[in-house]
Design an enzyme around this catalytic site. Structure first.
Site, PDB file in Angstrom:
ATOM      1  N   SER A 178      85.253  53.495  -1.288  1.00 37.23           N
ATOM      2  CA  SER A 178      84.857  52.848  -2.539  1.00 37.23           C
ATOM      3  C   SER A 178      83.504  53.364  -3.008  1.00 37.23           C
ATOM      4  O   SER A 178      82.564  53.478  -2.206  1.00 37.23           O
ATOM      5  CB  SER A 178      84.780  51.328  -2.346  1.00 37.23           C
ATOM      6  OG  SER A 178      84.266  50.706  -3.504  1.00 37.23           O
ATOM      7  N   ASP A 346      92.021  53.335 -11.088  1.00 33.70           N
ATOM      8  CA  ASP A 346      92.553  52.122 -11.704  1.00 33.70           C
ATOM      9  C   ASP A 346      93.666  52.418 -12.707  1.00 33.70           C
ATOM     10  O   ASP A 346      94.424  51.529 -13.080  1.00 33.70           O
ATOM     11  CB  ASP A 346      91.434  51.341 -12.394  1.00 33.70           C
ATOM     12  CG  ASP A 346      90.557  50.588 -11.406  1.00 33.70           C
ATOM     13  OD1 ASP A 346      90.953  50.466 -10.233  1.00 33.70           O
ATOM     14  OD2 ASP A 346      89.471  50.131 -11.798  1.00 33.70           O
TER      15      ASP A 346
END
Length: 472
Positions: A178, A346
Site C-alpha cells: 500500500s 481502484d
C-alpha cells in the site's frame, strides 16, 4: 437489445469530491493551529471515521452551511494546535470501521502524538496488513501491540512522538502492499523534532500517484519537503527542483527519498477537487450506456492516479471529449488491451466490466495487492462476471477477461443477468458500483435490486444510486 441513439444530448452529472484528498485535507486542517475551512469534502462512511478520530484526538469540526440541495459543503475545522492526544491510562478508541485509508494514514499521524490509542475496525479490516508501517513507527519511538493477528489491526499504540535521531534521520519504507504507509509517514513527519527522510524500499511501488496527492497536501498546508531521485542504486542522488515532484509518474524502490522538515500545518481555506475514482463509473456508463454522459468537476491536470481511466478508455476504443473541468464519454464499441494497472488499482473492477463488453481479451496486470482490499478484488470480479457468461481467469497479479463482443455482431453479445440471478458485492463499495454497469444495456433494469447489498456504496459515494438512476 436496446437501441443506442448517438444524437442524444449528454446527461450531465457532477463528480463527487475526491475521497483521497478529503482525508488528507481534513487531517492537515486538524493538525493546524487556528481555524480552517475545507470545502467540497466527500460525505461518506470512510470520512466519518476520519473526522471522528481526529475530533477525539483534539480537533473540532463544524459542518458548513448546506450548499443548495447537495447537503453539507464542507467543514469548519478548529485545529488541535499540535500533535494528537490519546488516553493517559485508558487508550483512546479509534474505530476505523472498514476504511483502510483512515487506518493507515491515522496510525502514522497518531504515532506522532502523545498517549494511548486503540486502533480497531470491522469486517476484513482485521485481516488487512499494516505491519510494515508499524515496524517503521516502532523504530521511530512508538510502541505497538497487536491484539489478534500479528501485523494487522486491532492494535494498541503507545505514542510519545516520532524521533528520527536513533535512525540518523532516515527510515526505509516499502509500498509493495500500500502507498498509504508512505503517505501516512509523510503526513506525520512534520510533527517531529527534526527532519525525517523516508526512503522508498521494497520490491515495487504500487499506487504512486496517491503519494503525489499527499505531497500536494503538504505543499498546500505549508509543510516544507524535498524529493531526491536517481537512475539506479549505483547512481548519485539528484534533488528535484521545487515542484518537479509533480512530474513523477512512477517511483522505483531504492531510487526515491523524500525529506520532510519539521513545521506547523497552516490553517486556511481549502477546496477539495472532484474524484476521478468516483467519476470512473459515470464515464464508463457513458461508454456502455444508451446516451453520452458528461461529468463535470474533474481537473484535467489532476495528480489523481485514476485519471488514467481516460487513457484506458481511449486505448479500448472509446470516444471521449475532454475540457478543462469536464469529460464527456460517448457510447462506443470496445476492444481488448493489455494494461499495467499498478498505479490505478481502484479502477480494476470497473475495467473488468468494461472488458466484458469488449471484442477480444483484456489482460490486467501488476495488481496482486488487490487481494487485501475491502474484498479480494481479483477473485471477486472473476466470480461475479462468470455468473453473467463472461470467462475471466484470476491470475497471480491480475485478471484475464475474455470479452463477449467478438463472439457475435458488435454489441449484440454482452454479459447477461438471467431472471432471478443476483450478484454479490463482497461487502465492497467498488464492486457494487462497477457491477451496476452490467444493467445499462437492459432498459428498465434497476441494478440495485440485483445486488445483495447495494447500500455498501455509502462507504465512498452515498449519492451513487440517485445519480445512477439518471443514467440507466
Amino acid at each position: 437489445m436496446m437501441e443506442i441513439k448517438e444524437n442524444l444530448s449528454p446527461v450531465t452529472v457532477t463528480a463527487p469530491a475526491s475521497k483521497s484528498l478529503s482525508h488528507r485535507y481534513l487531517i492537515g486542517a486538524a493538525l493546524a493551529a487556528g481555524v480552517s475551512t475545507v470545502r467540497h469534502t466527500l460525505e461518506s462512511q470512510d470520512l466519518e471515521r476520519t473526522r471522528a478520530i481526529l475530533c477525539a484526538a483534539g480537533a473540532r469540526m463544524e459542518a458548513l452551511p448546506p450548499d443548495a440541495a447537495d447537503g453539507p459543503s464542507g467543514w469548519r475545522v478548529t485545529g488541535m494546535n499540535g500533535a494528537p492526544r490519546g488516553g493517559d491510562r485508558e487508550p483512546l478508541s479509534c474505530d476505523v470501521h472498514e476504511s483502510g485509508t483512515t487506518c493507515r494514514l491515522l496510525t502514522a499521524v497518531l504515532a506522532a502524538g502523545q498517549g494511548l490509542f486503540r486502533i480497531h475496525g470491522a469486517g476484513r479490516m482485521h485481516e488487512r496488513p499494516i505491519g510494515e508501517l508499524t515496524d517503521a513507527l516502532e523504530k521511530l519511538g512508538a510502541r505497538v501491540c497487536f491484539e489478534q493477528r500479528p501485523g494487522c489491526p486491532p492494535l494498541l499504540l503507545t505514542a510519545k512522538g516520532l524521533d528520527p535521531a536513533p535512525l540518523h534521520g532516515e527510515v526505509r519504507l516499502g509500498m509493495d502492499v500500500s502507498s498509504q504507509y508512505f503517505s501516512g509517514l509523510l503526513l506525520a513527519a512534520a510533527l517531529g523534532p527534526a527532519p525525517l527522510t523516508v526512503d522508498l524500499a521494497g520490491r515495487k511501488a504500487v499506487s504512486w500517484p496517491y503519494v503525489g496527492l499527499t505531497l500536494q497536501c503538504l505543499t498546500d498546508f505549508g509543510i516544507t519537503f524535498s524529493a531526491r531521485t536517481r537512475k539506479n542504486e549505483e547512481s548519485p542522488w539528484q534533488t528535484l527542483p521545487e515542484g518537479d515532484w509533480r512530474k513523477l509518474r512512477e517511483a522505483r524502490p531504492g531510487c526515491l527519498r523524500v525529506t520532510v522538515q519539521p513545521g506547523a500545518y497552516r490553517a486556511g481555506d481549502y477546496t477539495v477537487e472532484g474524484d476521478w475514482s468516483g467519476a470512473s463509473y459515470l464515464l464508463a456508463a457513458g461508454v456502455l450506456g444508451r446516451r453520452p454522459v458528461r461529468v463535470e468537476g474533474l481537473r484535467s491536470d489532476s495528480l489523481q492516479g485514476d485519471r488514467a481511466l481516460l487513457d484506458i478508455l481511449q486505448r479500448m476504443g472509446a470516444r471521449l471529449e475532454t475540457e478543462a473541468d469536464a469529460v464527456t464519454a460517448y457510447p462506443s464499441a470496445l476492444h481488448g488491451v493489455a494494461l499495467d494497472m499498478g498505479s490505478c488499482p481502484d479502477l480494476v473492477p470497473t475495467v473488468a466490466v468494461l472488458a466484458s463488453f469488449a471484442r477480444g481479451s483484456t489482460r490486467i496486470s501488476n495488481v496482486a495487492h488487490l487481494r487485501v482490499k475491502e474484498s479480494d478484488r481479483i477473485s471477486a470480479p472473476a466470480q461475479e462476471l462468470a455468473k453473467t457468461g463472461v470467462t475471466v481467469d484470476a491470475l497471480s497479479d491480475g485478471l484475464l477477461v475474455n470479452g463477449l463482443a467478438g463472439r457475435g455482431c458488435g454489441r449484440q453479445n454482452a454479459p447477461r443477468l438471467p431472471e432471478g440471478l443476483n450478484l454479490c458485492v463482497h461487502n465492497d463499495h467498488r464492486m457494487a458500483m462497477s457491477l451496476a454497469l452490467l444493467g445499462l444495456q437492459e432498459p428498465g433494469l434497476r441494478m440495485e435490486t440485483r445486488l445483495d447489498d447495494p447500500s455498501v456504496v455509502c462507504k465512498s459515494f452515498p449519492q451513487f444510486w440517485d445519480i445512477w438512476s439518471r443514467l440507466a
